[in-house]
Motif scaffolding. Structure first.
Motif, PDB file in Angstrom:
ATOM      1  N   PRO A 174       0.915  -1.093  -0.053  1.00  0.00           N
ATOM      2  CA  PRO A 174      -0.023   0.058  -0.204  1.00  0.00           C
ATOM      3  C   PRO A 174       0.828   1.269  -0.037  1.00  0.00           C
ATOM      4  N   ASP A 175       2.047   1.360   0.355  1.00  0.00           N
ATOM      5  CA  ASP A 175       2.684   2.561   0.594  1.00  0.00           C
ATOM      6  C   ASP A 175       3.615   2.864  -0.562  1.00  0.00           C
ATOM      7  N   ILE A 176       3.470   1.981  -1.664  1.00  0.00           N
ATOM      8  CA  ILE A 176       4.255   2.095  -2.963  1.00  0.00           C
ATOM      9  C   ILE A 176       3.329   2.896  -3.807  1.00  0.00           C
ATOM     10  N   ARG A 177       3.797   3.918  -4.582  1.00  0.00           N
ATOM     11  CA  ARG A 177       2.977   4.574  -5.418  1.00  0.00           C
ATOM     12  C   ARG A 177       2.890   4.022  -6.791  1.00  0.00           C
ATOM     13  N   SER A 178       3.897   3.536  -7.514  1.00  0.00           N
ATOM     14  CA  SER A 178       3.768   2.697  -8.727  1.00  0.00           C
ATOM     15  C   SER A 178       5.036   1.930  -9.045  1.00  0.00           C
ATOM     16  N   LEU A 179       5.404   1.220 -10.178  1.00  0.00           N
ATOM     17  CA  LEU A 179       6.232   0.699 -10.406  1.00  0.00           C
ATOM     18  C   LEU A 179       6.959   1.287 -11.819  1.00  0.00           C
ATOM     19  N   ASN A 180       8.222   0.934 -12.042  1.00  0.00           N
ATOM     20  CA  ASN A 180       8.560   1.409 -13.309  1.00  0.00           C
ATOM     21  C   ASN A 180       7.968   1.239 -14.629  1.00  0.00           C
ATOM     22  N   LEU A 181       7.732   2.071 -15.552  1.00  0.00           N
ATOM     23  CA  LEU A 181       6.898   1.721 -16.650  1.00  0.00           C
ATOM     24  C   LEU A 181       7.350   0.561 -17.504  1.00  0.00           C
ATOM     25  N   ALA A 182       8.621   0.418 -17.822  1.00  0.00           N
ATOM     26  CA  ALA A 182       8.888  -0.695 -18.445  1.00  0.00           C
ATOM     27  C   ALA A 182       8.785  -2.119 -17.683  1.00  0.00           C
ATOM     28  N   ASN A 183       8.969  -1.959 -16.354  1.00  0.00           N
ATOM     29  CA  ASN A 183       8.795  -3.244 -15.555  1.00  0.00           C
ATOM     30  C   ASN A 183       7.248  -3.538 -15.465  1.00  0.00           C
ATOM     31  N   SER A 184       6.392  -2.533 -15.385  1.00  0.00           N
ATOM     32  CA  SER A 184       5.004  -2.715 -15.396  1.00  0.00           C
ATOM     33  C   SER A 184       4.421  -3.296 -16.597  1.00  0.00           C
ATOM     34  N   ALA A 185       4.866  -2.886 -17.676  1.00  0.00           N
ATOM     35  CA  ALA A 185       4.410  -3.246 -18.978  1.00  0.00           C
ATOM     36  C   ALA A 185       5.055  -4.648 -19.043  1.00  0.00           C
ATOM     37  N   SER A 186       6.306  -5.005 -18.693  1.00  0.00           N
ATOM     38  CA  SER A 186       6.745  -6.591 -18.808  1.00  0.00           C
ATOM     39  C   SER A 186       6.155  -7.493 -18.124  1.00  0.00           C
ATOM     40  N   ILE A 187       5.789  -6.978 -16.785  1.00  0.00           N
ATOM     41  CA  ILE A 187       5.114  -8.119 -16.076  1.00  0.00           C
ATOM     42  C   ILE A 187       3.738  -8.565 -16.574  1.00  0.00           C
ATOM     43  N   VAL A 188       3.013  -7.406 -17.389  1.00  0.00           N
ATOM     44  CA  VAL A 188       1.698  -7.933 -17.726  1.00  0.00           C
ATOM     45  C   VAL A 188       1.876  -8.413 -19.249  1.00  0.00           C
ATOM     46  N   VAL A 189       2.828  -8.026 -19.994  1.00  0.00           N
ATOM     47  CA  VAL A 189       3.174  -8.555 -21.335  1.00  0.00           C
ATOM     48  C   VAL A 189       3.418 -10.205 -21.039  1.00  0.00           C
ATOM     49  N   PHE A 190       4.156 -10.568 -20.021  1.00  0.00           N
ATOM     50  CA  PHE A 190       4.751 -12.140 -19.879  1.00  0.00           C
ATOM     51  C   PHE A 190       3.410 -12.817 -19.452  1.00  0.00           C
ATOM     52  N   GLU A 191       2.525 -12.132 -18.583  1.00  0.00           N
ATOM     53  CA  GLU A 191       1.307 -12.867 -18.295  1.00  0.00           C
ATOM     54  C   GLU A 191       0.558 -13.121 -19.422  1.00  0.00           C
ATOM     55  N   ILE A 192       0.241 -12.231 -20.501  1.00  0.00           N
ATOM     56  CA  ILE A 192      -0.377 -12.303 -21.619  1.00  0.00           C
ATOM     57  C   ILE A 192       0.034 -13.548 -22.313  1.00  0.00           C
ATOM     58  N   TRP A 193       1.585 -13.369 -22.514  1.00  0.00           N
ATOM     59  CA  TRP A 193       2.255 -14.254 -23.394  1.00  0.00           C
ATOM     60  C   TRP A 193       1.973 -15.985 -22.848  1.00  0.00           C
ATOM     61  N   ARG A 194       2.202 -15.863 -21.254  1.00  0.00           N
ATOM     62  CA  ARG A 194       2.064 -17.216 -20.764  1.00  0.00           C
ATOM     63  C   ARG A 194       0.681 -17.865 -20.882  1.00  0.00           C
ATOM     64  N   GLN A 195      -0.463 -16.957 -20.685  1.00  0.00           N
ATOM     65  CA  GLN A 195      -1.518 -17.522 -20.939  1.00  0.00           C
ATOM     66  C   GLN A 195      -1.910 -17.776 -22.374  1.00  0.00           C
ATOM     67  N   ASN A 196      -1.310 -17.592 -23.448  1.00  0.00           N
ATOM     68  CA  ASN A 196      -1.628 -17.819 -24.780  1.00  0.00           C
ATOM     69  C   ASN A 196      -0.515 -18.934 -25.129  1.00  0.00           C
ATOM     70  N   GLY A 197       0.263 -19.444 -24.142  1.00  0.00           N
ATOM     71  CA  GLY A 197       1.118 -20.627 -24.565  1.00  0.00           C
ATOM     72  C   GLY A 197       2.377 -20.068 -25.190  1.00  0.00           C
ATOM     73  N   PHE A 198       3.015 -18.982 -24.678  1.00  0.00           N
ATOM     74  CA  PHE A 198       4.085 -18.618 -25.233  1.00  0.00           C
ATOM     75  C   PHE A 198       4.216 -18.539 -26.674  1.00  0.00           C
ATOM     76  N   ILE A 199       3.352 -18.049 -27.527  1.00  0.00           N
ATOM     77  CA  ILE A 199       3.257 -18.354 -29.091  1.00  0.00           C
ATOM     78  C   ILE A 199       4.645 -17.944 -29.609  1.00  0.00           C
ATOM     79  N   GLY A 200       5.269 -18.706 -30.449  1.00  0.00           N
ATOM     80  CA  GLY A 200       6.489 -18.190 -30.965  1.00  0.00           C
ATOM     81  C   GLY A 200       7.631 -18.271 -30.418  1.00  0.00           C
ATOM     82  N   ALA A 201       7.568 -18.905 -29.083  1.00  0.00           N
ATOM     83  CA  ALA A 201       8.740 -18.945 -28.285  1.00  0.00           C
ATOM     84  C   ALA A 201       9.452 -20.570 -28.576  1.00  0.00           C
ATOM     85  N   VAL A 202      10.686 -20.256 -27.954  1.00  0.00           N
ATOM     86  CA  VAL A 202      11.622 -21.719 -28.210  1.00  0.00           C
ATOM     87  C   VAL A 202      11.918 -22.220 -26.658  1.00  0.00           C
TER      88      VAL A 202
END
Length: 167
Positions: free
Chosen positions: A139-167
């Protein structure tokens, strides 16, 4: 009929700090996500620090720059004929829904604002509460770094969709 599949996407509205965008250029190249930048930008896309943060991945990223939010929306909506509209989610500390509760689709879009102010009020107003997502944090943290925030959600989207295109 065009059978091309749409990629998931990251949209940065008015990003200010070149290394954050450079880091997301690397994320775009690594994941296959589109990266859309909406002007005004706090840097030139040829900025040295942007290029340094993106290393040599610029030619492998899926980067587009738009003059305004409306132009970005038109590109996101009009990329494949007869396809259902893409779902857009605003990432905001004012979000009513934690990102991990969403069942993401393979062409979903996350939209983030600039590092110092977040999304402009007029852009955020276009998202209903169900499409305003937040990253859980103490609760006392205002926000995360922009690139870190985007990356967290990007990898969740990618994970949920089977890491399409990954090796």
């Amino acid at each position: 009929m065009n059978t091309q599949k749409r990629r998931p996407a990251i949209v940065l509205v008015h990003p200010e700090i070149p290394p954050n965008t450079g880091n997301l250029i690397r994320v775009s190249a690594a994941t296959g996500f589109e990266l859309h930048l909406v002007r005004p930008l706090g840097f030139d896309v040829d900025d040295r620090s942007l290029r340094r943060a993106g290393l040599d991945y610029h030619d492998q990223a899926f980067l587009q720059v738009h003059d305004n939010w409306e132009a970005c929306l038109a590109t996101l909506a009009g990329d494949i004929a007869h396809a259902p509209p893409r779902r857009l989610f605003a990432m905001t500390t004012k979000g009513s829904r934690p990102y991990h509760e969403v069942q993401f689709q393979a062409d979903d879009v996350i939209v983030l604002g600039c590092e110092t102010k977040g999304l402009p009020a007029e852009v955020l107003a276009t998202f209903d509460n169900n499409h305003r997502l937040r990253i859980p944090m103490r609760p006392d943290i205002r926000s995360l770094n922009l690139a870190n925030s985007a990356s967290i959600v990007v990898f969740e989207i990618w994970r949920q969709n089977g890491f399409i295109g990954a090796v």
